[in-house]
Scaffold this motif. Structure first.
Motif, PDB file in Angstrom:
ATOM      1  N   CYS A 179      20.052  39.494   6.254  1.00 21.61           N
ATOM      2  CA  CYS A 179      18.956  40.741   6.420  1.00 21.61           C
ATOM      3  C   CYS A 179      19.555  41.848   6.668  1.00 21.61           C
ATOM      4  O   CYS A 179      18.767  42.937   6.098  1.00 21.61           O
ATOM      5  CB  CYS A 179      17.834  40.041   7.230  1.00 21.61           C
ATOM      6  SG  CYS A 179      18.096  39.504   8.764  1.00 21.61           S
ATOM      7  N   CYS A 180      20.212  42.060   7.525  1.00 25.16           N
ATOM      8  CA  CYS A 180      20.811  43.311   7.847  1.00 25.16           C
ATOM      9  C   CYS A 180      22.230  43.582   7.835  1.00 25.16           C
ATOM     10  O   CYS A 180      22.734  44.837   8.214  1.00 25.16           O
ATOM     11  CB  CYS A 180      20.545  43.627   9.387  1.00 25.16           C
ATOM     12  SG  CYS A 180      18.720  43.466   9.699  1.00 25.16           S
ATOM     13  N   CYS A 235      18.533  36.807  13.916  1.00 22.33           N
ATOM     14  CA  CYS A 235      19.227  38.136  13.582  1.00 22.33           C
ATOM     15  C   CYS A 235      19.209  39.070  14.768  1.00 22.33           C
ATOM     16  O   CYS A 235      18.175  39.550  15.101  1.00 22.33           O
ATOM     17  CB  CYS A 235      18.850  38.770  12.230  1.00 22.33           C
ATOM     18  SG  CYS A 235      19.440  40.583  11.961  1.00 22.33           S
ATOM     19  N   CYS A 238      17.646  42.428  13.845  1.00 18.44           N
ATOM     20  CA  CYS A 238      16.239  42.368  13.995  1.00 18.44           C
ATOM     21  C   CYS A 238      15.655  42.135  15.044  1.00 18.44           C
ATOM     22  O   CYS A 238      14.438  42.436  15.449  1.00 18.44           O
ATOM     23  CB  CYS A 238      15.761  41.124  12.929  1.00 18.44           C
ATOM     24  SG  CYS A 238      16.109  41.295  10.999  1.00 18.44           S
TER      25      CYS A 238
END
Ligand SMILES: [Zn+2]
Length: 266
Positions: A179-180, A235, A238
């Protein structure tokens, strides 16, 4: 008589893997230590500008919460694919003054020996073979992943201890997630140069690199069973309230620890 003072210390919050219930291990968070911001609070990274006294106290707290048995060795990282081997005694000898091992991975069947590695986005990999009673710990950033450190760990325990890949349990811990983790072309070129598959998703000019799935694929390619691989899917970027993240905190942060150990023979 001076008044009795009691030091109020929050017990470190550590995470344990259900898959690895048969072996002493823990992955720390950033909670329960003594360091001030931006290393608040359970920073176990000696390479950070945090005070050494704080880091050593945090290491003590983490290892105590883990229940890490015996002598503890920490990593001298090389961002490569070297795996240190500890056998029977400590590295073949009964005792050593040194308290580190070299490389980004370590494997051991040595009772009374524990290992610690530190993380802030790179992937912690914890290994346990309950049949041969062999443990392993690895640090897989993008460089180590591109050099297939996961594969090197399995090949090393096969060669050194006769482990069967199908017996080995692996927990893939908290790290920066797909996601990052956008990466530039030079990172992907490095994977290609090493002939390493990279699990990626395009995102405009950049690509999102999935270190969890890339390591899972490497483990599967050398015979680790899918049901023996646990992905925590946490994560660090996150969940920066609970974990240190080098990327999310622009390098001004601490390191959380992962530890695993084998108890002495009773
Ligand atoms: Zn994320």
């Amino acid at each position: 008589m001076p008044p009795v003072t009691t030091q109020q210390t929050v017990r470190p919050f550590v995470r344990r893997s259900r898959l690895l219930h048969g072996v002493t291990h823990a992955v720390g968070t950033r909670h329960g230590g003594v360091s001030p911001a931006p290393y608040a609070t359970l920073n176990v990274g000696l390479s950070t500008p945090d005070s050494e006294a704080n880091v050593l106290e945090n290491r003590r707290l983490l290892l105590e919460a883990c229940g890490a048995p015996g002598q503890v060795f920490s990593a001298r990282l090389e961002h490569g694919r070297h795996v240190s081997v500890f056998r029977d005694g400590v590295d073949g000898t009964p005792a050593t003054q040194e308290d580190f091992f070299r490389g980004d991975g370590v494997v051991s069947n040595s009772p009374g020996t524990s290992f610690l590695m530190t993380f802030a986005d790179c992937v912690p990999l914890l290994f346990w073979d309950p049949y041969r009673r062999v443990i392993g710990l690895a640090h897989a950033g993008w460089r180590g992943t591109a050099l297939r450190i996961s594969e090197a760990m399995i090949e090393t325990v096969q060669a050194e201890f006769g482990c069967r890949p199908s017996d080995i349990l692996v927990s893939i811990g908290p790290s920066i997630g797909p996601c990052c983790y956008d990466v530039g072309p030079q990172v992907l070129e490095n994977f290609a140069e090493n002939g390493t598959y990279a699990s990626v998703r395009p995102a405009g000019e950049k690509c999102m690199l999935d270190l969890w799935n890339t390591n899972r694929c490497q483990l599967a390619s050398v015979g680790v069973r899918d049901e023996h691989i646990e992905m925590l899917n946490i994560c660090t970027s996150c969940h920066v309230a609970d974990y240190f993240s080098h990327r999310a905190e622009h390098g001004q942060t601490g390191r959380f620890g992962a530890c695993i150990g084998l108890a002495s023979k009773g």
